[in-house]
Each structure stands twice: as C-alpha cells, then as structure tokens.
Design an enzyme around this catalytic site. Structure first.
Site, PDB file in Angstrom:
ATOM      1  N   SER A   1       7.108  -4.440  41.972  1.00 25.52           N
ATOM      2  CA  SER A   1       6.661  -5.782  42.318  1.00 25.52           C
ATOM      3  C   SER A   1       6.381  -5.896  43.821  1.00 25.52           C
ATOM      4  CB  SER A   1       7.698  -6.815  41.856  1.00 25.52           C
ATOM      5  OG  SER A   1       7.212  -8.127  42.009  1.00 25.52           O
TER       6      SER A   1
ATOM      7  N   ASP B   1       2.056  -9.601  31.809  1.00 23.03           N
ATOM      8  CA  ASP B   1       2.613 -10.062  33.077  1.00 23.03           C
ATOM      9  C   ASP B   1       1.957 -11.374  33.492  1.00 23.03           C
ATOM     10  OD1 ASP B   1       3.540 -10.415  35.671  1.00 23.03           O
ATOM     11  OD2 ASP B   1       3.490  -8.283  36.144  1.00 23.03           O
TER      12      ASP B   1
ATOM     13  N   HIS C   1       6.416  -8.980  33.416  1.00 25.27           N
ATOM     14  CA  HIS C   1       6.561  -8.520  34.789  1.00 25.27           C
ATOM     15  C   HIS C   1       7.711  -7.539  34.947  1.00 25.27           C
ATOM     16  CE1 HIS C   1       5.822  -8.713  39.063  1.00 25.27           C
ATOM     17  NE2 HIS C   1       7.084  -9.019  39.301  1.00 25.27           N
TER      18      HIS C   1
END
Length: 378
Positions: free
Chosen positions: A223, A290, A319
């Site tokens: 991320s 996501d 995610h």
C-alpha cells in the site's frame, strides 16, 4: 475536487508547509499495540513468552524438521564471520524483546513476548536525524534472502507481526520490518519525506550491521509502503535483489484523480515515474476488488516497469487480506516462493551490482521535471 486538492497542495508547497499538510491529511498512526523491552534488563515487568507461529495450515514449505533452523543458523554465522570486516560494531544497537500488548477488545488480556520456533525474533531501535529513533523487528530465519518490509497506513509493527511470521514460515526467508516515523514506538513526524528516510536507514542497517549483500535484499512495499520501496529501488546507489509491490499506487494525487497525466513536482510518492528506473526483477500484485486503490494503478506501474517479473491481479480480494483469503493464500505464497528462487538465479555471481540491479536504464532518460524529493530527502 481534483483541482481543489492539487491547488491546496501546490500552495502549501510554495509556502514551505507541504510536509505538514501531508502529515495532517494522509497519515493515520494507530494506537500503539506493542512495546520494545531491552533484553537482559531487570525491571518490574514479568512478561510471558508466547509461541507466535502462523495458524495457517497450508504447508508450502516443509518445516517438520526443526533441525533445519540450526543448520541455517550455523551457515549464517559462518557467513557473518567471513563478512565481519564489513560490519560495524553491533553493540551500538542493543537487542530488544518484542512485547505484544494486551487487546481489550479480544480475549488477549495479557502482554507477552513474541517468539517463534521457526525464526529468531529481535527488535532494534535505529538512530535517525535529530536524535530520533526508529523501531524495527528482525525475524531471522538464517536464510540467504531477507525481505525488507514497508507496512501500510494506519498500522504499526504489532498489528502486522502475524503477517511477517507467515512470510517467514511459508517463504523460508528472513524478514526485517521497520516502522515509520510517528508510528508505534518510532519517534518523529509522519510524512512522505521522513518515511523515505526511514527505509534508507533500514537498508543501511541490513548492509553495514547485519552483513547482508545487496542482492540478498528483497524490498516488499504494501500500500503506502510502495512509495518508499520504489524510491529506494530506483536509486542506483542502493542496489537490491528484487522488488515486490502489493496494493501499490501510481502516485498520491492519482489516487484522488486518474486524470493526472504529468506528475506535479509536489506530488506524494511519484511511483509511476520512478519505477521506470528500477531494473531489478519486479513482482506486482493487486486485489481486483480493491476499493481504496484501484487495480488500474498496478497496471500503470507494470506498464512502466522495465524488468517486470509478473503482474498478478488476484480475484475476490480487496486492498488487504490476500495472505488470509481461502482462495488466494496458497497461490500467494507459491508465487512469492517462485519469485525468490528466480531472484536467486538472476543474482548469482553478479559482477557489478550497481549496473545489474538498479542502474538507470540507458534506453530512457527522465521525462519529468525535478521532483520535490530530489532536494529534500538527503
């Protein structure tokens, strides 16, 4: 909305307040879930030890014979002895126990030391600028490769320790995770510039204190961790063996709007521009569902990558949670294993690490204007 946000960020950049705005808007340090206790230190705390192994029943790697750990440890010590002249004094970095704090929302009502029978768990505080400290945890499997892990937003080392242990168990690889400034036990202010400085400090520690070779380091960015990871991998002075990006983004402003064509100089983590200068093998993975960062970002990064190993868009995953998703976790660990083996083959007897791994590709020249980081990081 796009023009409002970019306009505000541009104005703050001109006023010298860019980092403060990013700190307030982007980063979300959680309440600390762990602490570090100096080893062999007498104090009033009595913590129990808890074997913290993966509960995942998938056995990608045969770990039934625990003697392998001792064999790896012996080989690792021999390698360290050979490279001893390159390693600085480890006494400058005392070892700490990693204490997981009790969680009132669960049945865990007692603090305990994280330990494992598949790796040696050690925590450190690394020195940063202005007498600041950065917390790190080292899961030593005494393996040839080590994963340098950059975590996501809104979590600290205590929240990802299970994930890190799974990585060690199923890839048979050591893991070193550092924590961003302003998160958990790490001092300082959380912003993109400080996070990039964090990963360089961690990399330097791996090379000069733990004695790893550059080609043994696999950088893994999850991320928001894709930002510092790609920045490091694109720097020709910091060669690495391979790069893994999970749920990454093309740039900070592009998360807000996909209509940005040219990266502004003040953008946060211009990954889409920097990844084209990474020439080590790159493995990109993203969840098809996501809703935080679209998988289009992964496709954009893959398109700009010169040495793409694989782009994997995993179905039924958002995610996070790919390593715990029933339909994807086995494939996830198998793909990581294959990528690590591929890196080992690629980096065997590399004569020139800087040329081989992270030198700027000669076929391309930078097409973007000077970015904010070029004058602010070092």
């Amino acid at each position: 909305m796009q023009y409002f946000v970019t306009g505000i960020l541009y104005s703050f950049s001109l006023c010298g307040l860019r980092n403060k705005l990013i700190h307030l808007v982007v980063f979300r340090p959680p309440q600390t879930t762990y602490e570090l206790r100096l080893r062999k230190q007498n104090n009033n705390h009595n913590y129990k030890e808890k074997q913290q192994n993966s509960s995942d029943k998938i056995q990608i790697v045969d770990l039934s014979n625990r003697n392998d750990l001792q064999i790896n440890k012996k080989n690792h010590i021999q390698q360290i002895q050979k490279r001893k002249k390159y390693i600085n004094n480890l006494e400058e970095y005392p070892e700490y126990d990693f204490i997981k704090l009790s969680n009132k929302s669960t049945d865990e009502n007692e603090d305990y030391i994280i330990c494992s029978d598949i790796c040696h768990v050690t925590a450190y505080f690394l020195s940063l600028r202005k007498n600041k400290k950065m917390a790190c945890v080292y899961l030593n499997r005494y393996s040839e490769q080590i994963i340098l892990f950059s975590h996501g937003n809104a979590c600290d080392l205590g929240m990802i320790i299970d994930k890190l242990l799974k990585l060690v168990e199923h890839t048979n690889t050591s893991v070193f995770a550092y924590e961003y400034s302003g998160y958990g036990q790490s001092d300082g202010v959380s912003n993109d510039v400080n996070i990039i400085r964090n990963i360089y400090a961690a990399y330097t520690f791996l090379i000069h204190q733990l004695g790893y070779k550059p080609t043994q380091i696999i950088v893994y960015g999850y991320s928001i961790g894709s930002g510092p990871s790609i920045n490091l991998a694109s720097n020709p002075q910091y060669p690495i063996g391979g790069l893994i990006i999970q749920s990454g983004f093309s740039s900070g402003l592009r998360v807000i709007s996909h209509k940005i064509d040219e990266t502004p100089f003040y953008d946060m983590f211009p990954n889409i521009d920097q990844i084209q200068y990474v020439s080590c093998p790159v493995f990109i993975m993203h969840g098809a569902n996501d809703n935080i960062i679209s998988d289009e970002h992964a496709k954009q990064l893959a398109k700009n990558t010169n040495n793409l190993y694989e782009l994997w868009i995993s179905q039924n995953v958002g995610h996070c949670g790919i390593e715990s998703d029933y339909l994807n976790r086995q494939q996830y660990f198998q793909k990581l294993q294959k990528f690590i083996k591929y890196i080992q083959m690629e980096n065997t007897n590399v004569p020139d690490l800087i040329t081989k791994n992270t030198a700027i590709c000669q076929r391309k020249t930078p097409t973007t204007k000077q970015h904010f980081y070029q004058t602010k990081i070092f």
